[in-house]
Design a protein around this motif. Structure first.
Motif, mmCIF file in Angstrom:
data_model
loop_
_atom_site.group_PDB
_atom_site.id
_atom_site.type_symbol
_atom_site.label_atom_id
_atom_site.label_comp_id
_atom_site.label_asym_id
_atom_site.label_seq_id
_atom_site.Cartn_x
_atom_site.Cartn_y
_atom_site.Cartn_z
ATOM 1 N N PHE A 86 9.364 -9.958 -14.828
ATOM 2 C CA PHE A 86 10.620 -9.454 -14.280
ATOM 3 C C PHE A 86 11.787 -10.356 -14.681
ATOM 4 O O PHE A 86 12.845 -9.879 -15.091
ATOM 5 N N ILE A 87 11.596 -11.653 -14.560
ATOM 6 C CA ILE A 87 12.658 -12.590 -14.905
ATOM 7 C C ILE A 87 12.988 -12.509 -16.393
ATOM 8 O O ILE A 87 14.148 -12.570 -16.799
ATOM 9 N N THR A 88 11.960 -12.331 -17.211
ATOM 10 C CA THR A 88 12.169 -12.217 -18.657
ATOM 11 C C THR A 88 12.882 -10.924 -19.015
ATOM 12 O O THR A 88 13.789 -10.895 -19.862
ATOM 13 N N ASP A 89 12.479 -9.823 -18.358
ATOM 14 C CA ASP A 89 13.031 -8.506 -18.685
ATOM 15 C C ASP A 89 14.464 -8.316 -18.214
ATOM 16 O O ASP A 89 15.243 -7.593 -18.847
ATOM 17 N N ILE A 111 -1.149 -2.622 -9.353
ATOM 18 C CA ILE A 111 -0.605 -3.620 -8.431
ATOM 19 C C ILE A 111 0.604 -4.301 -9.056
ATOM 20 O O ILE A 111 1.639 -4.500 -8.397
ATOM 21 N N LYS A 112 0.510 -4.643 -10.318
ATOM 22 C CA LYS A 112 1.645 -5.263 -11.003
ATOM 23 C C LYS A 112 2.848 -4.319 -11.027
ATOM 24 O O LYS A 112 3.994 -4.744 -10.833
ATOM 25 N N ASP A 113 2.592 -3.030 -11.237
ATOM 26 C CA ASP A 113 3.682 -2.053 -11.230
ATOM 27 C C ASP A 113 4.375 -2.019 -9.874
ATOM 28 O O ASP A 113 5.608 -1.941 -9.786
ATOM 29 N N ALA A 114 3.571 -2.067 -8.800
ATOM 30 C CA ALA A 114 4.144 -2.042 -7.453
ATOM 31 C C ALA A 114 4.970 -3.296 -7.188
ATOM 32 O O ALA A 114 6.080 -3.225 -6.639
ATOM 33 N N HIS A 115 4.443 -4.460 -7.556
ATOM 34 C CA HIS A 115 5.211 -5.698 -7.406
ATOM 35 C C HIS A 115 6.539 -5.600 -8.152
ATOM 36 O O HIS A 115 7.591 -6.016 -7.645
ATOM 37 N N TYR A 116 6.488 -5.077 -9.365
ATOM 38 C CA TYR A 116 7.680 -4.996 -10.207
ATOM 39 C C TYR A 116 8.752 -4.129 -9.549
ATOM 40 O O TYR A 116 9.950 -4.460 -9.578
ATOM 41 N N ARG A 117 8.326 -3.026 -8.945
ATOM 42 C CA ARG A 117 9.290 -2.129 -8.293
ATOM 43 C C ARG A 117 9.992 -2.830 -7.124
ATOM 44 O O ARG A 117 11.187 -2.612 -6.886
ATOM 45 N N PHE A 118 9.247 -3.654 -6.400
ATOM 46 C CA PHE A 118 9.887 -4.375 -5.297
ATOM 47 C C PHE A 118 10.833 -5.456 -5.812
ATOM 48 O O PHE A 118 11.895 -5.693 -5.221
ATOM 49 N N LEU A 119 10.488 -6.100 -6.901
ATOM 50 C CA LEU A 119 11.415 -7.065 -7.493
ATOM 51 C C LEU A 119 12.690 -6.371 -7.962
ATOM 52 O O LEU A 119 13.794 -6.885 -7.768
ATOM 53 N N LEU A 120 12.542 -5.200 -8.564
ATOM 54 C CA LEU A 120 13.719 -4.436 -8.966
ATOM 55 C C LEU A 120 14.587 -4.052 -7.765
ATOM 56 O O LEU A 120 15.806 -3.942 -7.871
ATOM 57 N N ALA A 176 0.829 -1.206 0.000
ATOM 58 C CA ALA A 176 0.000 0.000 0.000
ATOM 59 C C ALA A 176 0.865 1.259 0.000
ATOM 60 O O ALA A 176 0.516 2.265 -0.625
ATOM 61 N N THR A 177 1.996 1.202 0.680
ATOM 62 C CA THR A 177 2.929 2.339 0.689
ATOM 63 C C THR A 177 3.385 2.661 -0.720
ATOM 64 O O THR A 177 3.412 3.834 -1.139
ATOM 65 N N GLN A 178 3.742 1.622 -1.484
ATOM 66 C CA GLN A 178 4.185 1.841 -2.853
ATOM 67 C C GLN A 178 3.034 2.309 -3.736
ATOM 68 O O GLN A 178 3.213 3.189 -4.594
ATOM 69 N N LEU A 179 1.850 1.757 -3.544
ATOM 70 C CA LEU A 179 0.699 2.189 -4.342
ATOM 71 C C LEU A 179 0.360 3.656 -4.061
ATOM 72 O O LEU A 179 0.008 4.408 -4.982
ATOM 73 N N GLU A 180 0.482 4.068 -2.825
ATOM 74 C CA GLU A 180 0.260 5.479 -2.504
ATOM 75 C C GLU A 180 1.334 6.353 -3.153
ATOM 76 O O GLU A 180 1.042 7.462 -3.616
ATOM 77 N N ALA A 181 2.564 5.853 -3.206
ATOM 78 C CA ALA A 181 3.634 6.590 -3.884
ATOM 79 C C ALA A 181 3.347 6.719 -5.376
ATOM 80 O O ALA A 181 3.814 7.658 -6.029
ATOM 81 N N GLN A 182 2.572 5.771 -5.913
ATOM 82 C CA GLN A 182 2.183 5.804 -7.315
ATOM 83 C C GLN A 182 0.956 6.680 -7.546
ATOM 84 O O GLN A 182 0.494 6.810 -8.679
#
Length: 324
Positions: free
Chosen positions: A111-114, A55-64, A27-33
């Motif tokens: 993420f793994i593909t990119d 939600i996918k964007d937020a997940h991706y940022r944490f994987l990065l 939720a912290t990341q989604l609020e930042a978005q």
């Protein structure tokens, strides 16, 4: 992405990646978005219905940032909650809960593909919050509702969410921010109904020795020890400075088959009416504590509310020396 076909594979992943780096506050990341989630009885789970790409964007940022695990946007999701607050059918509500796992899995694969970094595995943790999260009245940090509910009542409440997350293929279930020993017992019993599923059990706490309902942490750990399906027990969404003493209070119970999981918040004050008491968001730093937690036996380390990708990157650099 890692496919959890057996408990051996999950435990091998844990042993090979200790400490496993969790993500931070979704939720912290989604609020930042740019999403305003405060005051919403569905919190970040509403976006499963209105904006799954966010939600996918937020997940991706944490994987990065270096997370080994992404946690689904289902903490405050429930079949009853979606029916009540979205006006959807029970069938659609179940599909929405399941979609949390699908979104996370799709993001891990992308993420793994990119990113040709050599990372070939990441876990999807299916989040199940306490009954108090559905009540949306702050009781997830007190557990007062459990006094009026039986263990069977609590099992019945959590069962639909458990069915959805396991059916969708979550790699591990995250029982999160559980405030009472009774609800912990209910979840351990419920887990037995899903014999091919493993989980961690994470409590909220009130001080250096007790979880939120006043029970000693050293008394709730044996509840987790009843289940060979639990890979870890610990705490989340508490101040970082409480982690070391509360783990130390139960260190005599730790064994090779059960590990600690810790993912505190930034340590800022929270008021159920006013929200976060700091006028502006401050940077939560877990890096100064995390090495101590690892030495105490924590196999899963991450962050909760007000912990974003930057803090997870810092955490990983301290514990593993790189972002991947």
């Amino acid at each position: 992405m890692l496919s959890m076909s057996s408990s051996v594979i999950l435990r091998d992943f844990i042993n090979q990646n200790k400490p496993v780096i969790l993500d931070g506050g979704l939720a912290t990341q989604l609020e930042a978005q740019g999403f305003a989630l405060g005051g919403d009885p569905l919190w970040s789970a509403r976006l499963l219905h209105t904006n799954p790409e966010a939600i996918k964007d937020a997940h991706y940022r944490f994987l990065l940032s270096g997370s080994d695990v992404v946690t689904t946007a289902t903490y405050q999701a429930s079949v009853e909650g979606f029916v009540q607050h979205l006006g959807v059918t029970c069938e659609h509500a179940r599909e929405l809960v399941m979609s949390g796992v699908c979104l996370a899995k799709d993001t891990v694969q992308k993420f793994i593909t990119d990113n040709k970094t050599g990372q070939t595995q990441a876990l999807v943790a299916g989040s199940i919050g306490p009954y108090g999260a559905f009540l949306h009245d702050g009781s997830e940090y007190t557990g007062t509702y459990a006094k009026e509910m039986s263990v069977e009542d609590l099992k019945c409440w959590h069962r639909p969410q458990m069915e959805c997350l396991t059916a969708a293929g979550a790699d591990v279930i995250a029982f999160e921010t559980i405030p009472s020993i009774k609800e912990g017992e209910a979840l351990v019993q419920l887990l037995r109904e899903f014999p091919n599923t493993e989980a961690w059990l994470s409590f909220s706490c009130k001080d250096e020795r007790c979880i939120s309902d006043g029970s000693l942490f050293s008394d709730v750990v044996p509840v987790a020890l009843k289940s060979p399906q639990l890979v870890a027990v610990g705490l989340n969404c508490c101040s970082p400075d409480l982690v070391e003493p509360i783990l130390d209070s139960a260190k005599f119970l730790l064994n090779p088959d059960l590990r600690w999981v810790v993912y505190p918040n930034s340590g800022e004050g929270w008021d159920t009416q006013k929200g976060w008491l700091s006028p502006e968001k401050t940077t939560g730093s877990l890096a100064q504590y995390c090495e101590t937690w690892r030495k105490q036996g924590a196999a899963f380390i991450g962050g909760c509310c007000r912990i974003g990708p930057a803090q997870i990157t810092e955490l990983r650099q301290v514990l593993k020396g790189s972002t991947q």
